[in-house]
Design a protein around this motif. Structure first.
Motif, PDB file in Angstrom:
ATOM      1  N   MET A  55       0.815  -1.190   0.000  1.00 42.20           N
ATOM      2  CA  MET A  55       0.000   0.000   0.000  1.00 42.20           C
ATOM      3  C   MET A  55       0.860   1.255   0.000  1.00 42.20           C
ATOM      4  N   CYS A  56       0.561   2.165  -0.850  1.00 48.27           N
ATOM      5  CA  CYS A  56       1.003   3.558  -0.792  1.00 48.27           C
ATOM      6  C   CYS A  56       2.506   3.767  -0.983  1.00 48.27           C
ATOM      7  N   THR A  57       2.814   4.719  -1.831  1.00 49.16           N
ATOM      8  CA  THR A  57       4.186   5.129  -2.102  1.00 49.16           C
ATOM      9  C   THR A  57       4.220   6.648  -2.206  1.00 49.16           C
ATOM     10  N   ARG A  58       5.268   7.275  -1.683  1.00 52.41           N
ATOM     11  CA  ARG A  58       5.451   8.724  -1.803  1.00 52.41           C
ATOM     12  C   ARG A  58       6.822   9.000  -2.392  1.00 52.41           C
ATOM     13  N   ILE A  59       6.890   9.902  -3.392  1.00 50.42           N
ATOM     14  CA  ILE A  59       8.131  10.245  -4.074  1.00 50.42           C
ATOM     15  C   ILE A  59       8.249  11.766  -4.154  1.00 50.42           C
ATOM     16  N   MET A  98       9.332   6.958   0.185  1.00 45.38           N
ATOM     17  CA  MET A  98       8.877   6.120   1.289  1.00 45.38           C
ATOM     18  C   MET A  98       7.703   5.280   0.807  1.00 45.38           C
ATOM     19  N   THR A  99       7.499   4.152   1.465  1.00 44.83           N
ATOM     20  CA  THR A  99       6.308   3.340   1.259  1.00 44.83           C
ATOM     21  C   THR A  99       5.681   3.086   2.623  1.00 44.83           C
ATOM     22  N   ALA A 151       5.751  -3.613  -0.616  1.00 44.73           N
ATOM     23  CA  ALA A 151       6.246  -2.283  -0.251  1.00 44.73           C
ATOM     24  C   ALA A 151       7.750  -2.147  -0.436  1.00 44.73           C
ATOM     25  N   VAL A 152       8.511  -3.189  -0.110  1.00 47.16           N
ATOM     26  CA  VAL A 152       9.965  -3.115  -0.227  1.00 47.16           C
ATOM     27  C   VAL A 152      10.391  -2.966  -1.680  1.00 47.16           C
ATOM     28  N   GLY A 199      -1.982 -10.087   5.956  1.00 47.45           N
ATOM     29  CA  GLY A 199      -1.003 -10.100   7.028  1.00 47.45           C
ATOM     30  C   GLY A 199      -0.004  -8.970   6.937  1.00 47.45           C
ATOM     31  N   ARG A 200       1.196  -9.190   7.485  1.00 45.04           N
ATOM     32  CA  ARG A 200       2.228  -8.154   7.527  1.00 45.04           C
ATOM     33  C   ARG A 200       2.631  -7.755   6.113  1.00 45.04           C
ATOM     34  N   PHE A 201       2.823  -6.457   5.899  1.00 42.19           N
ATOM     35  CA  PHE A 201       3.156  -5.883   4.599  1.00 42.19           C
ATOM     36  C   PHE A 201       2.059  -6.197   3.578  1.00 42.19           C
ATOM     37  N   ARG A 202       0.819  -6.154   3.977  1.00 39.21           N
ATOM     38  CA  ARG A 202      -0.279  -6.470   3.070  1.00 39.21           C
ATOM     39  C   ARG A 202      -0.281  -5.520   1.877  1.00 39.21           C
ATOM     40  N   THR A 203      -0.777  -5.994   0.754  1.00 35.37           N
ATOM     41  CA  THR A 203      -0.725  -5.256  -0.505  1.00 35.37           C
ATOM     42  C   THR A 203      -2.121  -5.064  -1.057  1.00 35.37           C
ATOM     43  N   TYR A 204      -2.427  -3.837  -1.483  1.00 35.67           N
ATOM     44  CA  TYR A 204      -3.722  -3.530  -2.073  1.00 35.67           C
ATOM     45  C   TYR A 204      -3.526  -2.800  -3.396  1.00 35.67           C
TER      46      TYR A 204
END
Length: 332
Positions: free
Chosen positions: A1-5, A176-177, A216-217, A261-266
């Protein structure tokens, strides 16, 4: 989820692109808030969620933002050239409630900063005036960290982990993510730099194997790689196109592998670009082929002016939509 540049080195404009990745519609509404608004930092859907001693303030600056579920602000900029972005962070923990400190429900966190600060240092100073209180929005825990930047190109990432505030303040913190915490994001990027020659510090080589998944990574490392490759733009129009290209590259397309779960992705719901030099806000809904934008200087931001809103999902919207906003009741 979500990325900022953040792109603060192009010579034309300080620009920030972000994606909003979420499992359902956050019901985004483009909203213009004038100065002089009285705020209750404990309010959520007509109730008080922080108990006694909610933070209260009067807005000093007008802002142009995207709201989330009508309960708070997810993204936006103010007339002074400060922008703020909330990204999900599962490990967010502001610690137990301290009744002696004014409480601020977390969905209003960045609206407070946009209402009251001109610069990143001013926004960071405001963090000492309140305590964040996590809430649930539509059944989802609103655990977030925040990216800030201003018209000078300054940047900061703010997180609350195990009851302690962590601030990463430097104009070099441009990507950042949502996950993991920012210290770990930077460690993983350094690891990638050391592993693959030519990546990260200088202009990367075109034969560098770039991570291509949607977690995210991988998105963090891919956004850093392509940000470093952006050519010098001829004007601010090309600069906006450049940051949009990287933001789209870091998006999560429909049908991408969905992870619990952890680091879930949408999937990506929408993308935005803040132009802090020209005070323009760009918005691109993932389900629409059209990019829209508005200039904050096109609105009456004086105290007593109406709140103005626009539904970005209207199918016929394209280009400059500043004139399409209409007066509306304040959502919060």
């Amino acid at each position: 989820m979500c990325t900022r540049i953040l792109w603060n080195t192009n010579g034309h404009a300080v620009l920030t692109g972000r994606t909003m990745d979420w499992p359902e519609s956050t019901e985004p509404v483009l909203t213009v808030f004038p100065r002089g608004m009285e705020r209750d930092g404990g309010a959520l859907a007509g109730t008080t969620v922080v108990g006694d001693n909610p933070l209260r303030w009067t807005s000093r600056y007008g802002s142009l933002v995207t709201t989330v579920y009508g309960a708070g602000t997810a993204d936006g900029l103010n007339e002074a050239g400060l922008a703020a972005h909330m990204l999900y962070l599962d490990s967010t923990d502001p610690g137990p409630r301290e009744p002696g400190t004014p409480g601020l429900q977390i969905a209003l966190w960045i609206q407070y900063l946009l209402d009251c600060a001109r610069t990143v240092p001013e926004a960071l100073a405001l963090l000492d005036t309140c305590q964040l209180v996590p809430v649930e929005l539509r059944g989802f825990r609103a655990t977030v960290h925040v990216a800030l930047e201003d018209a000078s190109g300054d940047s900061a990432i703010v997180e609350y982990l195990a009851g302690r505030r962590q601030v990463h303040h430097h104009r070099g913190y441009t990507v950042m993510t949502n996950e993991p915490a920012y210290d770990e994001q930077l460690r993983l990027l350094r690891q990638q730099v050391e592993t693959v020659r030519g990546f990260g510090h200088d202009r990367p080589s075109s034969d560098v194997p770039v991570p291509g998944n949607v977690n995210a990574v991988d998105r963090f490392q891919r956004a850093a790689y392509f940000s470093a490759l952006l050519p010098e733009p001829a004007d601010d129009r090309q600069a906006v196109a450049g940051i949009l290209a990287v933001t789209r590259n870091a998006s999560v397309p429909f049908g991408a592998p969905y992870r619990e779960g952890r680091f879930r992705t949408y999937n990506t719901e929408y993308r935005t670009v803040c132009d802090l030099t020209a005070r323009r806000y760009f918005f691109e809904l993932a389900t629409s082929p059209n990019l829209v934008w508005a200039g904050i200087d096109r609105f009456d931001l004086g105290a007593g002016a109406p709140v103005m809103t626009l539904d970005p999902g209207a199918v016929d919207l394209v280009g400059d939509v500043s004139g399409g906003f209409t007066p509306s009741p304040a959502p919060f």
